[in-house]
Design an enzyme around this catalytic site. Structure first.
Site: not given
Lengths: 293, 373
Positions: A251, A212
């Site tokens: 981030h 996936e």
């Protein structure tokens, strides 16, 4: 042959007296798995479909030596149950629990790594060595999905597994061992760590991975192949090629994965490593055929 | 669950990390008092969960009361669903640092990340000058050691006078990470004020979804969602997404759903909405279809391949859902798995054609949406 679990494996079931545990322990036995004992604290002396129940793993294995433990234990208690099995000397563990807290999962994997054990799961439907043994909740009775053969399968998904495995069978093949590593962000065992087992298994002629988007497990498979750790034919199918950009993890996520994780990137890495990548489930059978003739 | 900045900062303070002084407001009436209390100039920070707020114009520096009112009005009225604004003191900044604690799945450790150059360009820096970003792995069963912190802060090349104060922030951020079962605890930027004090300029804290039961103080709230319907679906534990295409999807499992999504796009179709029909929700067909019908669509596509989620139960549920909601659009079914023969029979009796091949079902649905079938 097969990997991880076979006819000779002696299996205990933790959480055997629960509704799920009792139901699937019976199925595991019916399919041929040697379920030697069950564990539920406080329920020693009972039996579930002929499986004797003990208070603890240590008490169970004192009477019935075992090398595998299958857990049907709620996610909140999974860490404790895994540690209990490790403490009793069991080194192959599978848990289907869906919802294991992340930090528990980190400790579980870390503990397994430190004593040379393998924990499969959570959030998986389990493991099946076709015609030999099953751990978990795999519908082995669906003949068009779980026929015995020579293809190893590793998967991150549940429902997609049935879909793709049905295509493997339709293509004229069957499976040796299917391992669901599970859909959690920190699975106990990663794809690449299973490759040496498939490499060593003479009965496995090729491996299919069902992946996936997200994470780096497929990229690690490509790296293992490049490094010569796995040399057999490899076919991959991955969902999420066109998924809209989803949630981002600040981030830090991008820094940790170094920008990896997209299906596009995974596909390129796998092809570079000599694997074939199916764009749709129905291509998996023909791609296997192109390797195996 | 991703927390709002103001929530993350409340937690940071509780764990000993300094933040700018701030007051949360939910409407214009509270603005003047908040601005007067914080003082001018101040910063108006929209409390939304999306990233890149600065670039999207959702953070405004204001110098007087009148511009504060104008800017706040604009933010509340913006298309970004701003329900709350954090009115925060403006800090005089000498430099900005990046600090985070997250998870490394491969080594199964907590990972400290630090960089002496924080701010919005951190990801660009990760690509162009990765040597500037320092990572340190921590075995969580042993905990954070002094050496971990030293490896991070000295590795970042911080000036001597910052070593001690930044080390304290690292320790407190790690404490936050463990106490809140975080996927991520991030401070970007960590301001270093002109007098050398570290202050958390921003705060990101994501609590692991599987650990929410350990943190009842932070339940799901309406503000986290774009619509009331999405909020309700989340409370019921039903995965639900809204797009703007043609095909409404009732589908089971992340893997199968993303695959069907790909197949629809490959066939030239588009997805209108997705509602999870399967897993723990496999018995909730009536509710699933209700959610499905919240978004206009041209066809409903049902794809499942369940084990515990029995096909016959799902087929029966679907038939009841159709009776209850009487959807106008055609329905394509591809329901397979345990007891599928019984499921096919139930669907046929209800006048539905039970398809068994996902790719065929997707093609059928896309053709219907395009008016070809």
């Amino acid at each position: 042959m097969s990997i991880f679990v076979n006819k000779q494996s002696r299996v205990i079931v933790q959480g055997v007296t629960g509704k799920e545990g009792a139901f699937w322990a019976k199925h595991m036995k019916d399919m041929g798995t040697q379920v030697v004992a069950g564990v539920t604290p406080g329920k020693e002396g009972q039996n579930v479909d002929g499986i004797p129940v003990y208070h603890s793993v240590r008490r169970a294995t004192a009477e019935h030596p075992a090398d595998v433990s299958m857990l049907f234990v709620p996610p909140k208690f999974t860490k404790d149950a895994v540690f209990e099995a490790l403490d009793a000397g069991i080194r192959k563990i599978c848990t289907i629990a869906d919802g294991i807290p992340l930090h528990d999962a980190i400790e579980i994997r870390r503990a397994a790594m430190s004593c040379g054990a393998m924990v499969i799961g959570g959030n998986t439907s389990g493991i099946i060595s076709a015609g030999e043994a099953m751990l978990g909740t795999i519908p082995y009775w669906i003949e068009r999905v779980y026929r015995k053969g020579h293809v190893g399968v590793m998967t991150r998904s549940g429902s997609l597994t049935n879909e793709v495995t049905a295509e493997i069978v339709k293509g004229g093949f069957g499976i040796t061992t299917l391992i669901g590593v599970g859909g959690d962000p920190v699975p106990g065992t990663r794809f690449a760590e299973l490759l040496p087992l498939y490499e060593a298994d003479d009965d496995t002629h090729a491996v299919v991975i069902i992946g996936e988007l997200g994470g780096t497990m497929e990229e690690e498979v490509a790296e293992a192949r490049e490094a010569g750790i796995f040399t057999k034919p490899l076919v991959a199918f991955m969902g999420g090629r066109t998924a809209p950009e989803g949630k981002r993890m600040g981030h830090a996520g991008a820094i940790v994965t170094g920008g990896r994780g997209t299906v596009k990137g995974k596909t390129a890495a796998l092809i570079q490593a000599g694997a074939k990548v199916a764009k749709r489930p129905s291509e998996v059978g023909p791609l296997l055929r192109s390797f195996l003739g | 669950m991703k927390l709002f900045e103001y929530q993350a900062k409340n937690i940071f303070r509780e764990k000993g990390i300094t933040t700018p002084r701030g007051i949360l407001i939910r409407n214009m009436e509270d603005l003047d008092a908040a601005v007067a209390d914080i003082g001018l100039p101040c910063v108006l920070k929209s409390q939304v969960l999306r990233g890149g707020r600065g670039k999207a114009g959702l953070i405004r520096l204001v110098k007087d009361a009148e511009s504060a009112r104008n800017e706040a009005q604009e933010l509340f009225a913006s298309e970004h669903n701003v329900h709350m604004i954090l009115v925060e003191e403006a800090v005089s900044i000498a430099s900005e640092i990046y600090l985070a604690v997250t998870v490394d799945a491969v080594t199964s450790t907590a990972m400290l990340i630090g960089c002496a150059e924080g701010g919005v360009e951190i990801e660009k820096l990760a690509a162009t000058a990765p040597e500037k970003i320092v990572t340190v792995k921590v075995d969580m069963s042993h905990g954070l050691g002094g050496f971990h912190v030293n490896n991070l802060v000295y590795g970042m090349g911080l000036p001597t006078e910052l070593i001690k104060p930044v080390s304290a922030v690292v320790r407190n951020l790690y404490k936050t990470f463990t106490a809140y079962d975080a996927q991520l605890a991030e401070i970007n930027p960590l301001f270093i004020t002109t007098d050398g004090t570290p202050i958390a300029g921003d705060g990101k804290l994501i609590i692991d979804d599987n650990s929410e039961w350990r943190h009842p103080d932070y339940p799901l709230s309406r503000e986290q969602f774009d619509s009331q319907v999405e909020f309700e679906a989340a409370q019921e534990g039903i995965p639900y997404l809204v797009f703007d295409g043609d095909v409404a999807l009732m589908c089971a499992g992340a893997g199968l759903t993303t695959t069907v999504f790909d197949l629809i796009n490959d066939a030239g179709g588009t997805v209108a909405t997705y509602v999870e029909f399967g897993g723990a929700n496999y018995t909730k067909a009536v509710r699933t279809m209700e959610l499905c019908l919240e978004t206009p669509s041209k066809v409903i596509l049902v794809v499942t391949f369940g084990t515990i989620a029995r096909a016959d139960v799902m087929a029966q549920g679907l038939v009841e859902a159709i009776k209850t909601h009487k959807p106008q659009q055609p329905i394509v079914t591809c329901i397979r798995g345990t007891n599928e023969e019984e499921a096919f029979k139930i669907l046929r009796e209800a006048g539905l054609e039970p398809l068994t091949n996902t790719e065929e079902a997707v093609q059928r649905a896309v053709d219907i949406a395009a008016g070809r079938a």
